[in-house]
Design a protein around this motif. Structure first.
Motif: not given
Length: 454
Positions: A111-115, A118-122, A187-194
């Motif tokens: 995952a990109n550390l700086y999306e 963001t995962y929060n966006y979704w 969660g962003a490091f596992f379920g994010g979209g970037h």
């Protein structure tokens, strides 16, 4: 002055040569206006770059956070591509910290550390939650103390760079709260979209100087096929993981002048909830003329002798109407989704993209941009990859007129690239089934995405 309508640029001739040699170009899909002016390329252009330093075994794999020696400076590995003992490639998924040194990855997906989104966006805008695969990876990763420590370190870094007060960070990672923090914010490091696809090598094999970076053209064509296949797999996974995704943008920024914040070979994939303006424009155009990618791109390039390479399933030509020198690779396949193509169809595109990078050379900054049909669009659009050389800087003239100066004409670019490829073929650097220059047979409507011309 060449007039055009941005939403319907096709009626404008893409290439017009004036008596003094000036070439005026209009991109058939975007309407971008470009001029190639005689003599403009002769102006002095300063070249800036960091001073080179010696490469040793101690610093070869640790020069950037993307280096293979810095696995814990990137986010958890969603997947890695390895070569088994029998020589066959295999994708391993959902690795934990304890598994990182068990195999030697050729490529890694993190995952990109700086999306960008963001995962929060979704989660906030759509109520999205990570799928079962990502949730399992996160649970298994955080079941290891080393995994908790890794995620905590990454979150600390993000919070520090975001300007979060030190006392707030210390409180979040106190002995009592660390486990809660990594579960709530990790969660962003596992379920994010970037996602980022990382190549193994930062430098070419045997490099002794820091200016001997390993670019796409330095990979063998077989390895480049795996690079493309692994990226296509990641694209498919991002679509499957989030039903709210309407498009996955895939691209590669090579070197700082092309926007690379880290000069290590990598691609990026960004899941977004829109098609993007370029896609929306082309969707409207292709509804009006379903065969436009043949007529306005490949056929036009063939008519003007701009095709420099092809194979049975893909074709490459010097592009027109771009802000800088641009090479375009189109898939000939009737299948429009890269992840549904046969291996030989996907590999054919890879071989031509690889050839384009070989011709450019590692020292040329470039953007590699992938374009494909969005999943929720009912009109066929071919998979194509555009390689844009970033060899000039936009200045006041371009900003004031929206007319861009490209110092290399499409014909001159084709000549330059073809010469480089003929040499590279003699050196054994290209895939064996490429046809170059006059070996290419120009046929109209060679792209079979359009059912009417199959």
């Amino acid at each position: 002055m060449i007039g055009h309508s941005p939403m319907n640029p096709a009626p404008v001739p893409p290439l017009t040569t004036l008596p003094d040699g000036t070439i005026k170009q209009v991109n058939p899909f975007s309407g971008t206006e470009v001029w190639t002016v005689p003599g403009r390329a002769h102006r002095p252009v300063p070249h800036h770059g960091p001073a080179a330093f010696a490469i040793t075994e101690d610093n070869r794999d640790t020069q950037t956070d993307f280096g293979i020696g810095n696995k814990l400076k990137t986010t958890p590995e969603k997947a890695r591509l390895v070569i088994d003992d029998n020589g066959e490639p295999r994708i391993l998924r959902g690795l934990t910290v304890s598994q990182l040194e068990q195999t030697d990855p050729l490529f890694r997906r993190v995952a990109n550390l700086y999306e960008i989104l963001t995962y929060n966006y979704w989660t906030v805008n759509y109520g999205h939650r990570m799928d079962a695969t990502a949730a399992r990876h996160m649970a298994e990763y955080l079941a290891e103390d080393a995994g908790v420590e890794h995620i905590a370190g990454l979150l600390r870094t993000k919070m520090e760079r975001a300007g979060v007060p030190a006392e707030e960070i210390e409180d979040a990672f106190s002995d009592e709260k660390t486990f809660q923090t990594v579960h709530e914010k990790g969660g962003a490091f596992f379920g994010g979209g970037h996602d980022v696809i990382l190549a193994r090598d930062h430098y070419i094999p045997g490099a002794t100087s820091s200016d001997q970076l390993c670019g796409s053209g330095d990979l063998g064509w077989e390895t480049h096929r795996l690079y493309i296949a692994f990226t296509v797999d990641a694209m498919d996974r991002l679509y499957r993981a989030n039903p709210y995704v309407r498009y996955v943008a895939a691209f590669q920024n090579w070197l700082a002048p092309a926007g690379a914040s880290v000069e290590h070979l990598h691609k990026q994939l960004v899941a977004i909830d829109e098609h993007g303006l370029q896609n929306e424009t082309e969707i409207a155009q292709v509804r009006s003329n379903p065969n436009m990618y043949n007529e306005w791109a490949v056929d036009y390039a063939g008519h003007h002798n701009l095709i420099f390479a092809e194979n049975d399933h893909a074709i490459a030509f010097a592009g027109f109407g771009h802000r800088g020198p641009t090479l375009e690779v189109f898939s000939k396949s009737a299948t429009t989704e890269p992840w549904l193509m046969k291996d030989e169809e996907r590999d054919a595109v890879s071989d031509l993209v690889h050839a384009c990078h070989v011709a450019a050379g590692t020292e040329t900054p470039s953007n590699e941009e992938w374009l494909h049909r969005p999943l929720d669009v009912d009109v066929p659009m071919p998979w194509r990859i555009v390689i844009k050389w970033r060899t000039s800087t936009l200045a006041g003239f371009e900003g004031g007129t929206k007319i861009f100066i490209n110092t290399i004409s499409p014909k001159a670019l084709k000549k330059q690239v073809l010469a480089a490829l003929l040499t590279a073929r003699e050196e054994g650097r290209l895939a064996p089934d490429l046809r170059l220059g006059n070996e290419c047979v120009f046929q109209r409507s060679t792209l079979k995405y359009n059912p009417a011309v199959r």
